[in-house]
Design a protein around this motif. Structure first.
Motif, PDB file in Angstrom:
ATOM      1  N   TYR A 209       0.808  -1.215   0.000  1.00 39.87           N
ATOM      2  CA  TYR A 209       0.000   0.000   0.000  1.00 39.87           C
ATOM      3  C   TYR A 209       0.845   1.270   0.000  1.00 39.87           C
ATOM      4  O   TYR A 209       0.317   2.371  -0.171  1.00 39.87           O
ATOM      5  N   ALA A 210       2.146   1.161   0.186  1.00 35.37           N
ATOM      6  CA  ALA A 210       2.987   2.341   0.406  1.00 35.37           C
ATOM      7  C   ALA A 210       3.155   3.204  -0.835  1.00 35.37           C
ATOM      8  O   ALA A 210       3.437   4.404  -0.721  1.00 35.37           O
ATOM      9  N   ASN A 211       2.995   2.633  -2.030  1.00 36.01           N
ATOM     10  CA  ASN A 211       3.243   3.382  -3.261  1.00 36.01           C
ATOM     11  C   ASN A 211       1.971   3.687  -4.045  1.00 36.01           C
ATOM     12  O   ASN A 211       2.037   4.135  -5.191  1.00 36.01           O
ATOM     13  N   ILE A 212       0.811   3.445  -3.440  1.00 38.53           N
ATOM     14  CA  ILE A 212      -0.457   3.625  -4.159  1.00 38.53           C
ATOM     15  C   ILE A 212      -0.950   5.055  -4.026  1.00 38.53           C
ATOM     16  O   ILE A 212      -0.959   5.627  -2.932  1.00 38.53           O
ATOM     17  N   TYR A 213      -1.344   5.650  -5.141  1.00 36.30           N
ATOM     18  CA  TYR A 213      -2.070   6.926  -5.125  1.00 36.30           C
ATOM     19  C   TYR A 213      -3.469   6.656  -5.659  1.00 36.30           C
ATOM     20  O   TYR A 213      -3.640   6.141  -6.772  1.00 36.30           O
ATOM     21  N   VAL A 214      -4.484   6.990  -4.887  1.00 38.02           N
ATOM     22  CA  VAL A 214      -5.870   6.753  -5.273  1.00 38.02           C
ATOM     23  C   VAL A 214      -6.482   8.079  -5.720  1.00 38.02           C
ATOM     24  O   VAL A 214      -6.591   9.024  -4.932  1.00 38.02           O
ATOM     25  N   ASN A 215      -6.859   8.144  -6.981  1.00 40.42           N
ATOM     26  CA  ASN A 215      -7.433   9.359  -7.559  1.00 40.42           C
ATOM     27  C   ASN A 215      -8.925   9.409  -7.224  1.00 40.42           C
ATOM     28  O   ASN A 215      -9.784   9.106  -8.048  1.00 40.42           O
ATOM     29  N   ASP A 234       1.976   3.852  -7.920  1.00 42.27           N
ATOM     30  CA  ASP A 234       1.054   2.951  -8.605  1.00 42.27           C
ATOM     31  C   ASP A 234      -0.315   3.611  -8.491  1.00 42.27           C
ATOM     32  O   ASP A 234      -0.954   3.560  -7.439  1.00 42.27           O
ATOM     33  N   ARG A 235      -0.713   4.250  -9.567  1.00 42.32           N
ATOM     34  CA  ARG A 235      -1.910   5.091  -9.510  1.00 42.32           C
ATOM     35  C   ARG A 235      -3.164   4.283  -9.823  1.00 42.32           C
ATOM     36  O   ARG A 235      -3.183   3.459 -10.747  1.00 42.32           O
ATOM     37  N   ILE A 236      -4.211   4.540  -9.064  1.00 39.21           N
ATOM     38  CA  ILE A 236      -5.504   3.892  -9.274  1.00 39.21           C
ATOM     39  C   ILE A 236      -6.520   4.955  -9.673  1.00 39.21           C
ATOM     40  O   ILE A 236      -6.837   5.865  -8.906  1.00 39.21           O
ATOM     41  N   ASP A 237      -7.010   4.854 -10.908  1.00 42.94           N
ATOM     42  CA  ASP A 237      -8.062   5.747 -11.383  1.00 42.94           C
ATOM     43  C   ASP A 237      -9.420   5.062 -11.393  1.00 42.94           C
ATOM     44  O   ASP A 237     -10.447   5.719 -11.296  1.00 42.94           O
ATOM     45  N   ASP A 238      -9.408   3.734 -11.534  1.00 40.30           N
ATOM     46  CA  ASP A 238     -10.645   2.955 -11.481  1.00 40.30           C
ATOM     47  C   ASP A 238     -10.949   2.663 -10.014  1.00 40.30           C
ATOM     48  O   ASP A 238     -10.353   1.777  -9.403  1.00 40.30           O
ATOM     49  N   LEU A 239     -11.884   3.414  -9.438  1.00 43.85           N
ATOM     50  CA  LEU A 239     -12.118   3.335  -8.005  1.00 43.85           C
ATOM     51  C   LEU A 239     -12.721   2.005  -7.562  1.00 43.85           C
ATOM     52  O   LEU A 239     -12.695   1.686  -6.367  1.00 43.85           O
ATOM     53  N   GLN A 241     -11.350  -0.628  -7.937  1.00 42.66           N
ATOM     54  CA  GLN A 241     -10.211  -1.412  -7.467  1.00 42.66           C
ATOM     55  C   GLN A 241      -9.933  -1.187  -5.982  1.00 42.66           C
ATOM     56  O   GLN A 241      -9.183  -1.933  -5.364  1.00 42.66           O
ATOM     57  N   THR A 242     -10.503  -0.142  -5.431  1.00 49.13           N
ATOM     58  CA  THR A 242     -10.247   0.167  -4.016  1.00 49.13           C
ATOM     59  C   THR A 242     -11.403  -0.251  -3.117  1.00 49.13           C
ATOM     60  O   THR A 242     -11.392   0.058  -1.924  1.00 49.13           O
ATOM     61  N   MET A 243     -12.391  -0.962  -3.646  1.00 48.29           N
ATOM     62  CA  MET A 243     -13.581  -1.308  -2.854  1.00 48.29           C
ATOM     63  C   MET A 243     -13.836  -2.810  -2.867  1.00 48.29           C
ATOM     64  O   MET A 243     -14.617  -3.307  -3.678  1.00 48.29           O
ATOM     65  N   PRO A 244     -13.228  -3.590  -2.006  1.00 53.19           N
ATOM     66  CA  PRO A 244     -12.142  -3.190  -1.095  1.00 53.19           C
ATOM     67  C   PRO A 244     -10.775  -3.445  -1.714  1.00 53.19           C
ATOM     68  O   PRO A 244     -10.625  -4.332  -2.554  1.00 53.19           O
ATOM     69  N   ILE A 245      -9.790  -2.726  -1.263  1.00 52.29           N
ATOM     70  CA  ILE A 245      -8.450  -2.814  -1.840  1.00 52.29           C
ATOM     71  C   ILE A 245      -7.678  -4.021  -1.321  1.00 52.29           C
ATOM     72  O   ILE A 245      -6.674  -4.438  -1.903  1.00 52.29           O
ATOM     73  N   ASP A 246      -8.163  -4.622  -0.215  1.00 51.32           N
ATOM     74  CA  ASP A 246      -7.421  -5.728   0.403  1.00 51.32           C
ATOM     75  C   ASP A 246      -7.820  -7.087  -0.150  1.00 51.32           C
ATOM     76  O   ASP A 246      -7.293  -8.122   0.279  1.00 51.32           O
ATOM     77  N   GLY A 247      -8.779  -7.125  -1.085  1.00 53.98           N
ATOM     78  CA  GLY A 247      -9.201  -8.389  -1.653  1.00 53.98           C
ATOM     79  C   GLY A 247     -10.258  -9.115  -0.847  1.00 53.98           C
ATOM     80  O   GLY A 247     -10.691 -10.196  -1.217  1.00 53.98           O
ATOM     81  N   GLY A 248     -10.694  -8.541   0.271  1.00 53.38           N
ATOM     82  CA  GLY A 248     -11.749  -9.156   1.063  1.00 53.38           C
ATOM     83  C   GLY A 248     -13.118  -8.831   0.503  1.00 53.38           C
ATOM     84  O   GLY A 248     -13.252  -8.316  -0.612  1.00 53.38           O
ATOM     85  N   ASP A 249     -14.170  -9.125   1.278  1.00 52.27           N
ATOM     86  CA  ASP A 249     -15.527  -8.869   0.783  1.00 52.27           C
ATOM     87  C   ASP A 249     -16.028  -7.479   1.143  1.00 52.27           C
ATOM     88  O   ASP A 249     -17.146  -7.101   0.783  1.00 52.27           O
TER      89      ASP A 249
END
Length: 325
Positions: A209-215, A234-239, A241-249
């Protein structure tokens, strides 16, 4: 141990009294970014510091901040000297004296309780509070906070310089402002004298998570820069991908004991809402122009909801027998 030298660190020369300006100056006496707050911040940090070099620096700067408190307090006292004398001696007529305070910017508390003297309040009359001190006893965090505090204080001094044409006051404020710069330089050096000073604390961040920028704010005005683009990110524009970002439910869960589960089920049953109901409320009874649409019998009021009894039948009060696991 302290010894007081009766000479100020910088000579205070005030051309004429000015109670309104004195009120503004209180911001640097008893305000959040003032000299007392700075002195207490650095004293408390210094007393708890284990590193000999940082301890010495913090106590040096803390003590100097007290001398700055004396300088700004002396400016305030000189600016208020005429008002103080008039208030104490009652030389003016009552109406004239009242009018003086009403137009000078001096608060009632400052005038009546403190008699025009420098009080530990800010320019709005808010008393000084230890809540201004935000130390965490972690040098890499506290030094960064100190750098920011010195920067804020410099900006306030700049603004105070801009609202006075008194040359003596400008000179004294310029000195105080410049010492904020010097202290910031010391804190910067002390911070970068600590190897591996970022991130603060002992524990490393979670690598993935240290290099992620969430737009997260998208639309007109989107701008790219070194803070959100380039090889560092590592930029995330498709939000999605962050819901959830940890791969859980993405849900919240908790393990309940049997007793807690029974109580939670009873609470849920007792406070359940009936989505099929449309009860008449106080808003309906008191509705007037501008209320918008309200419950009406012709549109399906509570008496027309045939499923309400069915809801009650389908949601009987929970019992221990049916909920115990």
């Amino acid at each position: 141990m302290f010894m007081h030298n009766k000479r100020l660190q910088y000579t205070v020369r005030v051309s004429e009294t000015n109670p309104r300006l004195a009120t503004m100056m209180l911001e640097q006496f008893g305000g959040a970014d003032g000299e007392l707050a700075a002195a207490m911040r650095y004293f408390t940090q210094g007393l708890g510091e284990d590193d000999a070099g940082r301890k010495d620096m913090l106590l040096d700067i803390a003590t100097e901040e007290l001398s700055h408190l004396e300088v700004i307090g002396s400016i305030i006292a000189m600016l208020n000297k005429g008002v103080k004398a008039q208030l104490a001696e009652g030389q003016m007529e009552e109406v004239e004296l009242y009018r003086t305070f009403g137009t000078s910017g001096v608060s009632a508390k400052e005038a009546l309780l403190f008699g025009g003297g420098p009080a530990l309040i800010d320019s709005a009359g808010v008393p000084w509070t230890a809540a201004y001190i935000d130390s965490r006893s972690e040098p890499t965090a506290d030094l960064r906070s100190n750098i920011a505090a010195e920067s804020r204080a410099k900006i306030v001094y700049e603004r105070l310089i801009n609202i006075t044409d008194d040359p003596g006051i400008k000179e004294a404020l310029g000195f105080l402002m410049t010492r904020e710069i010097a202290h910031q330089k010391s804190f910067e050096k002390a911070l970068y004298a600590i190897e591996d000073n970022f991130p603060s604390g002992k524990l490393p961040g979670v690598a993935k998570y240290a290099n992620i920028y969430v737009n997260t704010s998208q639309g007109e005005g989107d701008t790219n820069g070194p803070w959100n683009a380039g090889g560092q990110w590592d930029r995330i524009d498709d939000l999605t991908q962050t819901m959830p970002i940890d791969g859980g439910d993405g849900t919240a869960s908790v393990g309940l004991s049997s007793a807690e589960e029974v109580a939670a089920a009873k609470l849920a049953a007792r406070t359940a809402s009936n989505p099929a109901s449309n009860p008449r409320t106080g808003v309906d009874l008191g509705a007037g122009p501008g209320a918008g649409r309200t419950t009406d019998a012709d549109l399906g009021g509570a008496e027309d909801i045939a499923s309400a009894p069915a809801f009650a039948e389908a949601n009987p009060p929970a019992s221990v027998d049916t909920l115990t696991t």
